[in-house]
Enzyme design. Structure first.
Site, PDB file in Angstrom:
ATOM      1  N   ASN A 197      20.466   9.847 -18.787  1.00 33.93           N
ATOM      2  CA  ASN A 197      20.173   8.641 -18.004  1.00 33.93           C
ATOM      3  C   ASN A 197      18.672   8.451 -17.764  1.00 33.93           C
ATOM      4  O   ASN A 197      18.278   7.622 -16.946  1.00 33.93           O
ATOM      5  CB  ASN A 197      20.939   8.672 -16.673  1.00 33.93           C
ATOM      6  CG  ASN A 197      20.653   9.937 -15.869  1.00 33.93           C
ATOM      7  OD1 ASN A 197      19.684  10.629 -16.119  1.00 33.93           O
ATOM      8  ND2 ASN A 197      21.514  10.225 -14.901  1.00 33.93           N
TER       9      ASN A 197
ATOM     10  N   ARG B 139      13.805  12.801  -6.093  1.00 34.30           N
ATOM     11  CA  ARG B 139      14.694  13.314  -5.054  1.00 34.30           C
ATOM     12  C   ARG B 139      14.121  12.926  -3.698  1.00 34.30           C
ATOM     13  O   ARG B 139      12.911  13.023  -3.469  1.00 34.30           O
ATOM     14  CB  ARG B 139      14.842  14.845  -5.137  1.00 34.30           C
ATOM     15  CG  ARG B 139      15.756  15.321  -6.249  1.00 34.30           C
ATOM     16  CD  ARG B 139      17.217  14.850  -6.067  1.00 34.30           C
ATOM     17  NE  ARG B 139      18.081  15.225  -7.176  1.00 34.30           N
ATOM     18  CZ  ARG B 139      18.447  14.414  -8.161  1.00 34.30           C
ATOM     19  NH1 ARG B 139      18.043  13.162  -8.197  1.00 34.30           N
ATOM     20  NH2 ARG B 139      19.273  14.837  -9.096  1.00 34.30           N
TER      21      ARG B 139
ATOM     22  N   GLN C 194      23.032  12.860   0.772  1.00 36.79           N
ATOM     23  CA  GLN C 194      23.743  11.752   0.126  1.00 36.79           C
ATOM     24  C   GLN C 194      25.244  11.968   0.258  1.00 36.79           C
ATOM     25  O   GLN C 194      25.698  13.071  -0.033  1.00 36.79           O
ATOM     26  CB  GLN C 194      23.342  11.665  -1.352  1.00 36.79           C
ATOM     27  CG  GLN C 194      21.917  11.192  -1.502  1.00 36.79           C
ATOM     28  CD  GLN C 194      21.528  10.815  -2.916  1.00 36.79           C
ATOM     29  OE1 GLN C 194      20.459  10.299  -3.142  1.00 36.79           O
ATOM     30  NE2 GLN C 194      22.363  11.079  -3.882  1.00 36.79           N
TER      31      GLN C 194
ATOM     32  N   HIS D 101      21.899   5.583  -4.615  1.00 40.78           N
ATOM     33  CA  HIS D 101      21.498   6.365  -5.794  1.00 40.78           C
ATOM     34  C   HIS D 101      22.215   5.832  -7.047  1.00 40.78           C
ATOM     35  O   HIS D 101      23.277   6.310  -7.423  1.00 40.78           O
ATOM     36  CB  HIS D 101      21.852   7.830  -5.548  1.00 40.78           C
ATOM     37  CG  HIS D 101      21.207   8.777  -6.503  1.00 40.78           C
ATOM     38  ND1 HIS D 101      21.179  10.119  -6.301  1.00 40.78           N
ATOM     39  CD2 HIS D 101      20.553   8.578  -7.672  1.00 40.78           C
ATOM     40  CE1 HIS D 101      20.545  10.711  -7.296  1.00 40.78           C
ATOM     41  NE2 HIS D 101      20.164   9.777  -8.152  1.00 40.78           N
TER      42      HIS D 101
HETATM   43  P1  NDP Z   1      12.028  16.678 -16.961  1.00 36.10           P
HETATM   44  O1  NDP Z   1      12.436  18.089 -16.836  1.00 36.10           O
HETATM   45  O2  NDP Z   1      11.942  16.059 -18.311  1.00 36.10           O
HETATM   46  O3  NDP Z   1      10.626  16.430 -16.262  1.00 36.10           O
HETATM   47  C1  NDP Z   1      10.246  16.993 -15.050  1.00 36.10           C
HETATM   48  C2  NDP Z   1       8.749  17.182 -15.096  1.00 36.10           C
HETATM   49  O4  NDP Z   1       8.324  17.617 -13.797  1.00 36.10           O
HETATM   50  C3  NDP Z   1       8.305  18.233 -16.106  1.00 36.10           C
HETATM   51  O5  NDP Z   1       7.276  17.686 -16.891  1.00 36.10           O
HETATM   52  C4  NDP Z   1       7.818  19.355 -15.199  1.00 36.10           C
HETATM   53  O6  NDP Z   1       6.718  20.067 -15.705  1.00 36.10           O
HETATM   54  C5  NDP Z   1       7.310  18.589 -14.010  1.00 36.10           C
HETATM   55  N1  NDP Z   1       7.157  19.422 -12.832  1.00 36.10           N
HETATM   56  C6  NDP Z   1       8.002  20.333 -12.313  1.00 36.10           C
HETATM   57  N2  NDP Z   1       7.495  20.857 -11.189  1.00 36.10           N
HETATM   58  C7  NDP Z   1       6.290  20.270 -11.013  1.00 36.10           C
HETATM   59  C8  NDP Z   1       5.266  20.421 -10.026  1.00 36.10           C
HETATM   60  N3  NDP Z   1       5.406  21.274  -9.016  1.00 36.10           N
HETATM   61  N4  NDP Z   1       4.149  19.674 -10.152  1.00 36.10           N
HETATM   62  C9  NDP Z   1       4.010  18.805 -11.175  1.00 36.10           C
HETATM   63  N5  NDP Z   1       4.951  18.616 -12.142  1.00 36.10           N
HETATM   64  C10 NDP Z   1       6.069  19.347 -12.055  1.00 36.10           C
HETATM   65  O7  NDP Z   1      13.031  15.867 -16.031  1.00 36.10           O
HETATM   66  P2  NDP Z   1      13.384  14.315 -16.060  1.00 36.10           P
HETATM   67  O8  NDP Z   1      12.167  13.529 -16.303  1.00 36.10           O
HETATM   68  O9  NDP Z   1      14.570  14.087 -16.906  1.00 36.10           O
HETATM   69  O10 NDP Z   1      13.866  14.128 -14.552  1.00 36.10           O
HETATM   70  C11 NDP Z   1      12.968  14.367 -13.477  1.00 36.10           C
HETATM   71  C12 NDP Z   1      13.726  14.387 -12.173  1.00 36.10           C
HETATM   72  O11 NDP Z   1      14.227  13.088 -11.915  1.00 36.10           O
HETATM   73  C13 NDP Z   1      14.975  15.292 -12.187  1.00 36.10           C
HETATM   74  O12 NDP Z   1      14.656  16.622 -11.836  1.00 36.10           O
HETATM   75  C14 NDP Z   1      15.845  14.649 -11.167  1.00 36.10           C
HETATM   76  O13 NDP Z   1      15.627  15.225  -9.891  1.00 36.10           O
HETATM   77  C15 NDP Z   1      15.394  13.192 -11.148  1.00 36.10           C
HETATM   78  N6  NDP Z   1      16.419  12.302 -11.714  1.00 36.10           N
HETATM   79  C16 NDP Z   1      16.868  11.277 -10.940  1.00 36.10           C
HETATM   80  C17 NDP Z   1      17.840  10.435 -11.406  1.00 36.10           C
HETATM   81  C18 NDP Z   1      18.318   9.278 -10.598  1.00 36.10           C
HETATM   82  O14 NDP Z   1      19.400   8.789 -10.849  1.00 36.10           O
HETATM   83  N7  NDP Z   1      17.549   8.792  -9.632  1.00 36.10           N
HETATM   84  C19 NDP Z   1      18.475  10.643 -12.719  1.00 36.10           C
HETATM   85  C20 NDP Z   1      17.835  11.674 -13.501  1.00 36.10           C
HETATM   86  C21 NDP Z   1      16.883  12.502 -12.979  1.00 36.10           C
HETATM   87  P3  NDP Z   1       6.755  21.077 -16.915  1.00 36.10           P
HETATM   88  O15 NDP Z   1       8.107  21.009 -17.526  1.00 36.10           O
HETATM   89  O16 NDP Z   1       5.658  20.521 -17.765  1.00 36.10           O
HETATM   90  O17 NDP Z   1       6.470  22.380 -16.307  1.00 36.10           O
END
Ligand code: NDP
Length: 386
Positions: free
Chosen positions: A147, A285, A314, A333
């Site tokens: 998604n 989140r 939620q 959400h």
């Molecule tokens: P990804 O895993 O592709 O991306 C998350 C990114 O966050 C990675 O690049 C990671 O860095 C980075 N990251 C983690 N911790 C930190 C930090 N402390 N500081 C800076 N960057 C950080 O996930 P998605 O993009 O697919 O999803 C992101 C979030 O969105 C999910 O975890 C979820 O909570 C939320 N989400 C919400 C949805 C909704 O319906 N509203 C649906 C889908 C997701 P790296 O990997 O480079 O270390």
């Protein structure tokens, strides 16, 4: 034989199935990074159906029961007397969606003595206590990418809605009004603004790609930098951390997972360093933001708008202050549970179940925790950076 406990949001109030607005959903061949779509052996639903509510059952009943497994579906998930908590004690697999999360706390996991697999039908597994899952050797998996693009689209929609002040203008029309001066006194153009993206993973990067054509200056921070070629293509300015990022931007979008490092990050102190009249869109989140600090910043004018679709807890209680704060554009959400997204994560959930039940490996990109450690996607996104 396994007992699968599936927690889904309630059916539509007017009954199930709803009257669908369209006859089909677009066909997608692959995800933007080349990752393949879910590959279950078959599906028992028509893509485009409402699968995420109780009667939709993620299309899993026929497949599970034909193989002799038991499927229990409920939306009653909170409190010690909930059906979820009663059924959890002998469940082998728990499945829930982040939109209606079945919180797997350490106390609940302790009661679930047979639990071997927790599947997030969607993305974001912070509703599972991952440290306890690691201790107990429980596998945690989610349907990575299912998604992400939908969430990126929702983000862009909310950025535009806040900056242009769309929602009050719509309300004026519905209420029979036509006062243009009222309608435009908080309306700006996105063009020329500085936009900051917090975490450029799958969603953050898709937001960057979608906002670039709006003529904005793009900034981002992440634990790892994007390749030079990508930074150059989108004219991206990299910042070492979120403090540096938020200082010089007009719009912040938030796409990091909820971890110990990100919980409560958007607090009074950080917000006070933003330009007066900034906007935040957070579809990651709810708990990444300090709930009351956001309300204060909107009331003081530090923030000109806040939107997103994620809350804590939620479902959000009826008296949650974000429902009543000024200049917000919150939705429930929903960004990750459009009908096309549901078709993909239902198929991905079945793929994960088939692998687990047949003793085959689950794809690394779906794994968050396995074998007592972060694994696959989890090892990259959830684990602490070395
Ligand atoms: P990804 O895993 O592709 O991306 C998350 C990114 O966050 C990675 O690049 C990671 O860095 C980075 N990251 C983690 N911790 C930190 C930090 N402390 N500081 C800076 N960057 C950080 O996930 P998605 O993009 O697919 O999803 C992101 C979030 O969105 C999910 O975890 C979820 O909570 C939320 N989400 C919400 C949805 C909704 O319906 N509203 C649906 C889908 C997701 P790296 O990997 O480079 O270390």
């Amino acid at each position: 034989m396994a007992k699968v406990l599936l927690v889904l949001y309630p059916d539509p109030v007017d009954g199930y199935p709803p009257a669908y607005a369209r006859d089909s959903i677009p066909v997608i061949d692959a995800y933007p990074n080349g990752q393949t779509l879910p590959t279950p052996s078959a599906i028992d639903f028509t893509p485009g159906e409402l699968l995420g509510s109780v009667s939709g059952e993620l299309g899993l009943r026929r497949f599970l029961e034909a193989a002799g497994h038991t499927l229990v579906v409920t939306s009653d998930k909170d409190g010690p007397d909930s059906e979820f908590e009663r059924e959890l004690v002998d469940a082998d697999v728990v499945i829930s969606q982040p939109f209606w999360p079945a919180y797997l706390t350490p106390e609940r996991i302790a009661k679930a003595t047979r639990l071997a697999l927790a599947i997030t039908a969607g993305i974001g597994s912070d509703h599972v206590d991952l440290a306890t899952a690691i201790e107990r050797g429980i596998t945690v998996a989610e349907v990575t990418y299912s998604n992400s693009i939908g969430v990126a689209e929702h983000t862009v929609m909310q950025v535009l809605a806040l900056v242009r002040d769309y929602l009050p203008q719509y309300r004026i029309v519905v209420e029979g009004g036509w006062n243009i001066a009222d309608a435009v006194q908080r309306s700006y153009d996105l063009e020329g603004m500085d936009v900051g993206v917090f975490a450029a993973g799958r969603i953050g990067r898709a937001v960057i790609e979608r906002l670039a054509p709006f003529g904005v200056r793009l900034h981002y921070t992440d634990r790892y930098r994007l390749p030079d070629e990508v930074e150059q293509r989108y004219g991206l300015t990299f910042h070492d951390d979120i403090r540096s990022l938020v200082r010089g931007i007009d719009v912040l979008t938030v796409h990091a997972p909820l971890t110990d490092e990100t919980r409560g990050l958007l607090d009074d102190d950080l917000l006070s360093t933003m330009r007066r009249g900034s906007y935040i869109v957070n579809p990651a989140r709810g708990a990444i933001a300090d709930r009351d600090a956001i309300v204060r910043a909107l009331e003081s004018g530090r923030l000109a708008g806040y939107a997103g679709d994620v809350w804590y807890p939620q479902p959000a209680p009826p008296d949650h202050p974000w429902r009543f704060m000024p200049h917000h554009g919150m939705t429930p959400h929903t960004s990750g549970t459009s009908l096309p997204s549901q078709a993909r994560y239902a198929a991905g959930t079945r793929e994960i179940l088939e692998c687990h039940l047949e003793g085959r490996p689950i794809r690394p990109e779906y794994l968050i925790v396995e074998g007592g450690a972060y694994a696959g996607t989890g090892a990259h996104s959830y684990a602490k950076k070395d």
